[in-house]
Design an enzyme around this catalytic site. Structure first.
Site, PDB file in Angstrom:
ATOM      1  N   LYS A   1       0.844  -1.197   0.000  1.00 31.93           N
ATOM      2  CA  LYS A   1       0.000   0.000   0.000  1.00 31.93           C
ATOM      3  C   LYS A   1       0.884   1.253   0.000  1.00 31.93           C
ATOM      4  O   LYS A   1       2.092   1.172   0.228  1.00 31.93           O
ATOM      5  CB  LYS A   1      -0.926  -0.045   1.231  1.00 31.93           C
ATOM      6  CG  LYS A   1      -1.906  -1.240   1.196  1.00 31.93           C
ATOM      7  CD  LYS A   1      -2.789  -1.267   2.430  1.00 31.93           C
ATOM      8  CE  LYS A   1      -3.786  -2.424   2.360  1.00 31.93           C
ATOM      9  NZ  LYS A   1      -4.701  -2.421   3.545  1.00 31.93           N
TER      10      LYS A   1
ATOM     11  N   TYR B   1     -12.585  -2.575  -3.067  1.00 26.99           N
ATOM     12  CA  TYR B   1     -13.160  -2.426  -1.725  1.00 26.99           C
ATOM     13  C   TYR B   1     -14.686  -2.353  -1.739  1.00 26.99           C
ATOM     14  O   TYR B   1     -15.296  -1.799  -0.824  1.00 26.99           O
ATOM     15  CB  TYR B   1     -12.552  -1.198  -1.028  1.00 26.99           C
ATOM     16  CG  TYR B   1     -11.106  -1.407  -0.623  1.00 26.99           C
ATOM     17  CD1 TYR B   1     -10.758  -2.447   0.247  1.00 26.99           C
ATOM     18  CD2 TYR B   1     -10.094  -0.588  -1.095  1.00 26.99           C
ATOM     19  CE1 TYR B   1      -9.437  -2.660   0.628  1.00 26.99           C
ATOM     20  CE2 TYR B   1      -8.766  -0.793  -0.715  1.00 26.99           C
ATOM     21  CZ  TYR B   1      -8.449  -1.821   0.147  1.00 26.99           C
ATOM     22  OH  TYR B   1      -7.144  -2.022   0.522  1.00 26.99           O
TER      23      TYR B   1
ATOM     24  N   HIS C   1      -1.619  -5.504   1.479  1.00 27.46           N
ATOM     25  CA  HIS C   1      -2.857  -6.241   1.265  1.00 27.46           C
ATOM     26  C   HIS C   1      -2.527  -7.667   0.845  1.00 27.46           C
ATOM     27  O   HIS C   1      -1.597  -7.883   0.078  1.00 27.46           O
ATOM     28  CB  HIS C   1      -3.693  -5.583   0.154  1.00 27.46           C
ATOM     29  CG  HIS C   1      -4.831  -6.454  -0.302  1.00 27.46           C
ATOM     30  ND1 HIS C   1      -6.026  -6.512   0.371  1.00 27.46           N
ATOM     31  CD2 HIS C   1      -4.924  -7.336  -1.322  1.00 27.46           C
ATOM     32  CE1 HIS C   1      -6.821  -7.396  -0.238  1.00 27.46           C
ATOM     33  NE2 HIS C   1      -6.171  -7.910  -1.265  1.00 27.46           N
TER      34      HIS C   1
ATOM     35  N   ASN D   1      -1.840  -0.028   7.319  1.00 29.79           N
ATOM     36  CA  ASN D   1      -1.352  -1.388   7.599  1.00 29.79           C
ATOM     37  C   ASN D   1      -0.484  -1.979   6.482  1.00 29.79           C
ATOM     38  O   ASN D   1      -0.312  -3.194   6.395  1.00 29.79           O
ATOM     39  CB  ASN D   1      -2.508  -2.309   8.014  1.00 29.79           C
ATOM     40  CG  ASN D   1      -3.541  -2.503   6.921  1.00 29.79           C
ATOM     41  OD1 ASN D   1      -3.401  -1.968   5.825  1.00 29.79           O
ATOM     42  ND2 ASN D   1      -4.559  -3.299   7.201  1.00 29.79           N
TER      43      ASN D   1
ATOM     44  N   GLU E   1      -9.435 -10.674  -7.520  1.00 33.39           N
ATOM     45  CA  GLU E   1      -8.546  -9.522  -7.350  1.00 33.39           C
ATOM     46  C   GLU E   1      -7.417  -9.512  -8.390  1.00 33.39           C
ATOM     47  O   GLU E   1      -7.054  -8.453  -8.904  1.00 33.39           O
ATOM     48  CB  GLU E   1      -7.960  -9.518  -5.937  1.00 33.39           C
ATOM     49  CG  GLU E   1      -9.018  -9.209  -4.879  1.00 33.39           C
ATOM     50  CD  GLU E   1      -8.482  -9.192  -3.464  1.00 33.39           C
ATOM     51  OE1 GLU E   1      -9.223  -8.749  -2.559  1.00 33.39           O
ATOM     52  OE2 GLU E   1      -7.338  -9.637  -3.237  1.00 33.39           O
TER      53      GLU E   1
HETATM   54  P1  CMP Z   1      -7.224  -4.896   4.281  1.00 37.78           P
HETATM   55  O1  CMP Z   1      -7.691  -6.027   5.123  1.00 37.78           O
HETATM   56  O2  CMP Z   1      -6.061  -5.068   3.388  1.00 37.78           O
HETATM   57  O3  CMP Z   1      -8.460  -4.383   3.413  1.00 37.78           O
HETATM   58  C1  CMP Z   1      -9.483  -3.638   4.041  1.00 37.78           C
HETATM   59  C2  CMP Z   1      -8.834  -2.468   4.674  1.00 37.78           C
HETATM   60  O4  CMP Z   1      -9.691  -1.563   5.295  1.00 37.78           O
HETATM   61  C3  CMP Z   1      -7.942  -2.963   5.797  1.00 37.78           C
HETATM   62  O5  CMP Z   1      -6.857  -3.651   5.236  1.00 37.78           O
HETATM   63  C4  CMP Z   1      -7.631  -1.653   6.483  1.00 37.78           C
HETATM   64  O6  CMP Z   1      -6.632  -0.931   5.767  1.00 37.78           O
HETATM   65  C5  CMP Z   1      -8.945  -0.931   6.302  1.00 37.78           C
HETATM   66  N1  CMP Z   1      -9.710  -0.993   7.527  1.00 37.78           N
HETATM   67  C6  CMP Z   1     -10.406  -2.043   7.993  1.00 37.78           C
HETATM   68  N2  CMP Z   1     -11.010  -1.731   9.148  1.00 37.78           N
HETATM   69  C7  CMP Z   1     -10.680  -0.456   9.407  1.00 37.78           C
HETATM   70  C8  CMP Z   1     -10.981   0.447  10.470  1.00 37.78           C
HETATM   71  N3  CMP Z   1     -11.757   0.074  11.483  1.00 37.78           N
HETATM   72  N4  CMP Z   1     -10.454   1.676  10.411  1.00 37.78           N
HETATM   73  C9  CMP Z   1      -9.680   2.058   9.379  1.00 37.78           C
HETATM   74  N5  CMP Z   1      -9.348   1.250   8.343  1.00 37.78           N
HETATM   75  C10 CMP Z   1      -9.848   0.012   8.371  1.00 37.78           C
END
Ligand code: CMP
Length: 144
Positions: free
Chosen positions: A10, A50, A116, A113, A127
Site C-alpha cells: 500500500k 473495496y 494487502h 497497515n 482480485e
Molecule cells: P485490508 O484487510 O487489506 O483491506 C481492508 C482495509 O480496510 C484494511 O486492510 C484496512 O486498511 C482498512 N480498515 C479495515 N477496518 C478499518 C478500520 N476500522 N479503520 C480504518 N481502516 C480500516
C-alpha cells in the site's frame, strides 16, 4: 492447480521503502513471483477492490489512503500461498499483529497497515483479474 494470490504494498509501505523487504520475505519463503507493477490506483479499481466495504464509516478515508501514492501490486504463486501469505502479513489490525509478521514488524495502526493479501482463493482470482491483465502474468519454471 497453481494457487496464486494478490499481494499489494500500500502507499504507506512504498513511501516507507518497504517494497524490497516485503518481496524478500516472499522470495525467501519460496513463493514464485509471477506478476509485479507499480501504479497509481484509479478510483475505479479501488471502488471495485473495496466494494464490500462501501458502507463502512472508514471507507472514504480508506480510498483516500489507497490513492495517496503508488501501490506495488504483485501476484505470488505456490503451495497454499493464500493462507500462508495471510499468516506472513498478520492481523488486519496492526496493533494485534504478531511480531515476525509484516504488520507486526512495521505497522502500529489498522488504517496504515502497509500491505494487502487476498483472503481466499476465490477472492484472489477476482482480485488478480482486477489488478492485472492476463499477459502481465508470467508462467516460468527454473531451468537447469
Ligand atoms: P485490508 O484487510 O487489506 O483491506 C481492508 C482495509 O480496510 C484494511 O486492510 C484496512 O486498511 C482498512 N480498515 C479495515 N477496518 C478499518 C478500520 N476500522 N479503520 C480504518 N481502516 C480500516
Amino acid at each position: 492447480f497453481r494457487e496464486r494470490t494478490l499481494i499489494a504494498v500500500k502507499p504507506d509501505g512504498v513511501q516507507r521503502r518497504l517494497v524490497g523487504e516485503i518481496i524478500g520475505r516472499f522470495e525467501r519463503r519460496g513463493f514464485k513471483l509471477v506478476g509485479i507493477k507499480i501504479l497509481q490506483a484509479s478510483e475505479g479499481i479501488l471502488a471495485n477492490h473495496y466494494h464490500d466495504l462501501q458502507r463502512k464509516p472508514f471507507y472514504p478515508a480508506l480510498i483516500r489512503y489507497m490513492a495517496s501514492g503508488p501501490v506495488v501490486a504483485m501476484v505470488w504463486e505456490g503451495h497454499n500461498v493464500v493462507k500462508s501469505s495471510r499468516l506472513m502479513v498478520g492481523e488486519t489490525d496492526s496493533s494485534q499483529a504478531k511480531p515476525g509478521t509484516v504488520r507486526g514488524d512495521f505497522s502500529i495502526h489498522i488504517s496504515r497497515n502497509i500491505i494487502h493479501a487476498s483472503d481466499s482463493v476465490e477472492v484472489a482470482e477476482k482480485e488478480i483479474g482486477l489488478w492485472f491483465h492476463g499477459a502481465e502474468l508470467i508462467d516460468w519454471e527454473t531451468k537447469d
